[in-house]
Design a protein around this motif. Structure first.
Motif, PDB file in Angstrom:
ATOM      1  N   THR A  73       0.880  -1.300  -0.019  1.00  0.00           N
ATOM      2  CA  THR A  73      -0.008  -0.035  -0.030  1.00  0.00           C
ATOM      3  C   THR A  73       0.853   1.413   0.026  1.00  0.00           C
ATOM      4  OG1 THR A  73      -1.795  -1.007   1.162  1.00  0.00           O
ATOM      5  CG2 THR A  73      -1.750   1.054   1.180  1.00  0.00           C
ATOM      6  N   ASP A  74       1.978   1.145   0.704  1.00  0.00           N
ATOM      7  CA  ASP A  74       2.884   2.217   0.666  1.00  0.00           C
ATOM      8  C   ASP A  74       3.657   2.592  -0.683  1.00  0.00           C
ATOM      9  OD1 ASP A  74       2.517   2.818   3.721  1.00  0.00           O
ATOM     10  OD2 ASP A  74       3.968   1.204   4.183  1.00  0.00           O
ATOM     11  N   PHE A  75       3.614   1.519  -1.141  1.00  0.00           N
ATOM     12  CA  PHE A  75       4.330   1.509  -2.644  1.00  0.00           C
ATOM     13  C   PHE A  75       3.405   2.189  -3.565  1.00  0.00           C
ATOM     14  CE2 PHE A  75       8.234  -0.703  -1.323  1.00  0.00           C
ATOM     15  CZ  PHE A  75       9.136  -0.320  -2.365  1.00  0.00           C
ATOM     16  N   SER A  76       2.121   1.987  -3.439  1.00  0.00           N
ATOM     17  CA  SER A  76       1.093   2.277  -4.102  1.00  0.00           C
ATOM     18  C   SER A  76       1.036   3.617  -4.106  1.00  0.00           C
ATOM     19  CB  SER A  76      -0.303   1.681  -4.023  1.00  0.00           C
ATOM     20  OG  SER A  76      -1.235   2.139  -4.870  1.00  0.00           O
ATOM     21  N   GLU A  77       0.982   4.246  -2.976  1.00  0.00           N
ATOM     22  CA  GLU A  77       0.861   5.746  -2.617  1.00  0.00           C
ATOM     23  C   GLU A  77       2.178   6.377  -2.960  1.00  0.00           C
ATOM     24  OE1 GLU A  77       0.395   5.737   1.704  1.00  0.00           O
ATOM     25  OE2 GLU A  77      -1.746   5.203   1.730  1.00  0.00           O
ATOM     26  N   ALA A  78       3.337   5.865  -2.831  1.00  0.00           N
ATOM     27  CA  ALA A  78       4.737   6.490  -3.477  1.00  0.00           C
ATOM     28  C   ALA A  78       4.482   6.407  -4.897  1.00  0.00           C
ATOM     29  CB  ALA A  78       5.949   5.660  -2.784  1.00  0.00           C
ATOM     30  N   THR A  79       4.077   5.490  -5.486  1.00  0.00           N
ATOM     31  CA  THR A  79       3.783   5.473  -7.131  1.00  0.00           C
ATOM     32  C   THR A  79       3.016   6.359  -7.385  1.00  0.00           C
ATOM     33  OG1 THR A  79       4.405   2.929  -7.022  1.00  0.00           O
ATOM     34  CG2 THR A  79       3.175   4.261  -9.072  1.00  0.00           C
ATOM     35  N   ASN A  80       1.730   6.771  -6.783  1.00  0.00           N
ATOM     36  CA  ASN A  80       0.952   7.695  -7.274  1.00  0.00           C
ATOM     37  C   ASN A  80       1.474   9.142  -7.187  1.00  0.00           C
ATOM     38  OD1 ASN A  80      -0.966   5.816  -8.337  1.00  0.00           O
ATOM     39  ND2 ASN A  80      -2.172   6.027  -6.339  1.00  0.00           N
ATOM     40  N   ASN A  81       2.038   9.347  -5.983  1.00  0.00           N
ATOM     41  CA  ASN A  81       2.938  10.662  -5.667  1.00  0.00           C
ATOM     42  C   ASN A  81       3.935  10.952  -6.594  1.00  0.00           C
ATOM     43  OD1 ASN A  81       5.273  12.063  -4.246  1.00  0.00           O
ATOM     44  ND2 ASN A  81       3.387  12.790  -3.502  1.00  0.00           N
ATOM     45  N   LEU A  82       4.653  10.011  -7.166  1.00  0.00           N
ATOM     46  CA  LEU A  82       5.737   9.985  -8.091  1.00  0.00           C
ATOM     47  C   LEU A  82       5.227  10.540  -9.438  1.00  0.00           C
ATOM     48  CD1 LEU A  82       8.892  10.078  -8.869  1.00  0.00           C
ATOM     49  CD2 LEU A  82       8.562   7.752  -9.062  1.00  0.00           C
ATOM     50  N   ILE A  83       4.310   9.709  -9.681  1.00  0.00           N
ATOM     51  CA  ILE A  83       3.576   9.898 -11.281  1.00  0.00           C
ATOM     52  C   ILE A  83       3.259  11.452 -11.126  1.00  0.00           C
ATOM     53  CG2 ILE A  83       1.531   9.302 -12.670  1.00  0.00           C
ATOM     54  CD1 ILE A  83       1.982   6.335 -11.780  1.00  0.00           C
ATOM     55  N   LYS A  84       2.609  11.851 -10.159  1.00  0.00           N
ATOM     56  CA  LYS A  84       1.843  13.131 -10.099  1.00  0.00           C
ATOM     57  C   LYS A  84       3.105  14.196 -10.117  1.00  0.00           C
ATOM     58  CE  LYS A  84      -0.845  16.239  -7.048  1.00  0.00           C
ATOM     59  NZ  LYS A  84      -1.692  16.593  -6.042  1.00  0.00           N
ATOM     60  N   LEU A  85       3.954  13.948  -9.581  1.00  0.00           N
ATOM     61  CA  LEU A  85       5.159  14.929  -9.694  1.00  0.00           C
ATOM     62  C   LEU A  85       5.768  15.147 -10.782  1.00  0.00           C
ATOM     63  CD1 LEU A  85       7.173  14.096  -6.290  1.00  0.00           C
ATOM     64  CD2 LEU A  85       6.083  16.199  -7.019  1.00  0.00           C
ATOM     65  N   ILE A  86       6.066  13.893 -11.600  1.00  0.00           N
ATOM     66  CA  ILE A  86       6.713  14.109 -12.870  1.00  0.00           C
ATOM     67  C   ILE A  86       5.759  14.577 -13.894  1.00  0.00           C
ATOM     68  CG2 ILE A  86       7.811  12.534 -14.700  1.00  0.00           C
ATOM     69  CD1 ILE A  86       8.927  10.881 -12.398  1.00  0.00           C
ATOM     70  N   LEU A  87       4.417  13.820 -14.108  1.00  0.00           N
ATOM     71  CA  LEU A  87       3.634  14.453 -15.207  1.00  0.00           C
ATOM     72  C   LEU A  87       3.137  15.824 -14.973  1.00  0.00           C
ATOM     73  CD1 LEU A  87       3.579  11.091 -15.616  1.00  0.00           C
ATOM     74  CD2 LEU A  87       1.166  11.411 -16.112  1.00  0.00           C
ATOM     75  N   THR A  88       2.878  16.278 -13.734  1.00  0.00           N
ATOM     76  CA  THR A  88       2.609  17.590 -13.856  1.00  0.00           C
ATOM     77  C   THR A  88       3.674  18.768 -13.920  1.00  0.00           C
ATOM     78  OG1 THR A  88       2.929  17.457 -11.425  1.00  0.00           O
ATOM     79  CG2 THR A  88       0.712  17.363 -12.071  1.00  0.00           C
ATOM     80  N   GLY A  89       4.814  18.032 -13.842  1.00  0.00           N
ATOM     81  CA  GLY A  89       5.785  18.796 -14.210  1.00  0.00           C
ATOM     82  C   GLY A  89       6.297  19.070 -15.881  1.00  0.00           C
ATOM     83  N   CYS A  90       5.509  18.012 -16.400  1.00  0.00           N
ATOM     84  CA  CYS A  90       5.800  18.046 -17.832  1.00  0.00           C
ATOM     85  C   CYS A  90       4.386  18.572 -18.321  1.00  0.00           C
ATOM     86  CB  CYS A  90       5.595  16.880 -18.376  1.00  0.00           C
ATOM     87  SG  CYS A  90       7.273  15.889 -18.043  1.00  0.00           S
ATOM     88  N   GLY A  91       3.473  19.307 -17.466  1.00  0.00           N
ATOM     89  CA  GLY A  91       2.307  19.929 -18.153  1.00  0.00           C
ATOM     90  C   GLY A  91       1.358  18.992 -18.699  1.00  0.00           C
ATOM     91  N   LEU A  92       1.319  17.628 -17.910  1.00  0.00           N
ATOM     92  CA  LEU A  92       0.453  16.379 -18.325  1.00  0.00           C
ATOM     93  C   LEU A  92      -0.587  16.198 -17.172  1.00  0.00           C
ATOM     94  CD1 LEU A  92       3.014  13.837 -19.639  1.00  0.00           C
ATOM     95  CD2 LEU A  92       1.573  15.458 -21.164  1.00  0.00           C
ATOM     96  N   SER A  93      -1.586  15.794 -17.473  1.00  0.00           N
ATOM     97  CA  SER A  93      -2.874  15.269 -16.730  1.00  0.00           C
ATOM     98  C   SER A  93      -2.544  14.135 -16.052  1.00  0.00           C
ATOM     99  CB  SER A  93      -4.063  15.503 -17.075  1.00  0.00           C
ATOM    100  OG  SER A  93      -4.406  16.888 -17.465  1.00  0.00           O
ATOM    101  N   VAL A  94      -2.712  13.610 -14.761  1.00  0.00           N
ATOM    102  CA  VAL A  94      -2.549  12.295 -14.109  1.00  0.00           C
ATOM    103  C   VAL A  94      -3.762  11.377 -14.684  1.00  0.00           C
ATOM    104  CG1 VAL A  94      -2.137  10.832 -12.291  1.00  0.00           C
ATOM    105  CG2 VAL A  94      -1.276  13.227 -12.428  1.00  0.00           C
ATOM    106  N   PRO A  95      -3.470  10.447 -15.467  1.00  0.00           N
ATOM    107  CA  PRO A  95      -4.506   9.283 -15.567  1.00  0.00           C
ATOM    108  C   PRO A  95      -5.378   8.872 -14.370  1.00  0.00           C
ATOM    109  CG  PRO A  95      -2.568   8.597 -16.757  1.00  0.00           C
ATOM    110  CD  PRO A  95      -2.347   9.691 -15.605  1.00  0.00           C
ATOM    111  N   LYS A  96      -6.686   8.730 -14.615  1.00  0.00           N
ATOM    112  CA  LYS A  96      -7.597   8.541 -13.180  1.00  0.00           C
ATOM    113  C   LYS A  96      -7.039   7.582 -12.468  1.00  0.00           C
ATOM    114  CE  LYS A  96     -11.873  10.352 -15.557  1.00  0.00           C
ATOM    115  NZ  LYS A  96     -13.296   9.894 -15.816  1.00  0.00           N
ATOM    116  N   GLU A  97      -6.682   6.277 -13.207  1.00  0.00           N
ATOM    117  CA  GLU A  97      -6.184   5.078 -12.477  1.00  0.00           C
ATOM    118  C   GLU A  97      -5.045   5.512 -11.323  1.00  0.00           C
ATOM    119  OE1 GLU A  97      -3.829   1.866 -14.441  1.00  0.00           O
ATOM    120  OE2 GLU A  97      -4.591   3.228 -16.166  1.00  0.00           O
ATOM    121  N   PHE A  98      -4.322   6.446 -11.461  1.00  0.00           N
ATOM    122  CA  PHE A  98      -3.159   6.898 -10.671  1.00  0.00           C
ATOM    123  C   PHE A  98      -3.353   8.129  -9.693  1.00  0.00           C
ATOM    124  CE2 PHE A  98      -1.446   4.756 -14.436  1.00  0.00           C
ATOM    125  CZ  PHE A  98      -0.708   3.786 -13.921  1.00  0.00           C
ATOM    126  N   ARG A  99      -4.869   8.250  -9.528  1.00  0.00           N
ATOM    127  CA  ARG A  99      -5.014   9.652  -8.928  1.00  0.00           C
ATOM    128  C   ARG A  99      -5.156   9.345  -7.541  1.00  0.00           C
ATOM    129  NH1 ARG A  99      -8.947  12.910 -13.274  1.00  0.00           N
ATOM    130  NH2 ARG A  99      -7.313  12.714 -14.901  1.00  0.00           N
TER     131      ARG A  99
END
Length: 214
Positions: free
Chosen positions: A188-214
């Motif tokens: 569960t911790d890894f899942s939360e860390a994964t979603n957090n990392l995806i958000k950081l990288i994608l928003t930094g590139c001007g992208l929206s995070v896919p629903k499954e990772f929000r």
């Protein structure tokens, strides 16, 4: 030789080979190529040393087999991405795959890190050929995404380096992470860390995070 007997021998062989690879991955992660010993690998696999050398003729051949497996494992999801794909979906799943490997195969990441720290003596040819070609192809796709306005302008090399660094950190520095958190990371911790990392990288590139990772 009967068909059933042949199947049994193949199954035992595959089982032994997997035991050896798993044990070797741990030993190389702990001691590096120079420090690991075939006898230690055999002991960890609970097999005679002669069995290890039967399946892998030398420590070097075993090490190279693991490195090849690790590199193919890491690159698998992003290999087929094209300019027509959605960069948010591709990058999110690539990051998620990298994080899952850090969770399930931390010793593979540590083993690779030690190889790089020691100058990548066993990876030079690979880097010059297959890996360099893979990188050039992925960089080209990212550049085309940028040219099409699908993501903000950024250096593709740095983007990929940051994905590797942040995702592999959870494997390479797991001792530090667990110490600072006061407990080991759960799935569960890894899942939360994964979603957090995806958000950081994608928003930094001007992208929206896919629903499954929000």
């Amino acid at each position: 030789m009967s068909a059933s007997h042949s199947y049994k021998e193949i199954s035992i062989g595959d089982l032994n080979r997997n035991k050896i690879l798993s044990a070797a991955e741990k030993e190389f992660a702990l001691h590096g190529f120079k420090g690991a010993r075939v006898q230690q690998i055999a002991d960890r696999a609970a097999l005679p040393k002669t069995n290890v050398l039967y399946y892998f003729k030398s420590k070097e051949s075993l090490y190279l087999a693991l490195l090849d497996d690790i590199l193919r494992l890491w690159n698998s999801r992003f290999d087929e991405a094209t300019v027509g794909d959605d960069p948010a979906e591709v990058l999110a799943h690539y990051i998620a795959d990298k994080m899952e490997i850090s969770r399930c195969r931390p010793d593979a990441s540590k083993m690779f890190a030690l190889e790089i720290i020691n100058g990548a003596p066993n990876l030079n040819k690979f880097f010059k050929d297959q890996h360099a070609s893979w990188m050039a192809g992925r960089v080209d796709v990212i550049k085309q995404w940028i040219d099409q306005g699908k993501l903000d302008s950024t250096d593709p090399h740095y983007l990929l380096f940051n994905i590797w660094a942040t995702s592999q950190h959870y494997a390479d520095f797991s001792v530090q992470i667990n110490e600072l958190r006061g407990k080991p990371m759960t799935q569960t911790d890894f899942s939360e860390a994964t979603n957090n990392l995806i958000k950081l990288i994608l928003t930094g590139c001007g992208l929206s995070v896919p629903k499954e990772f929000r």
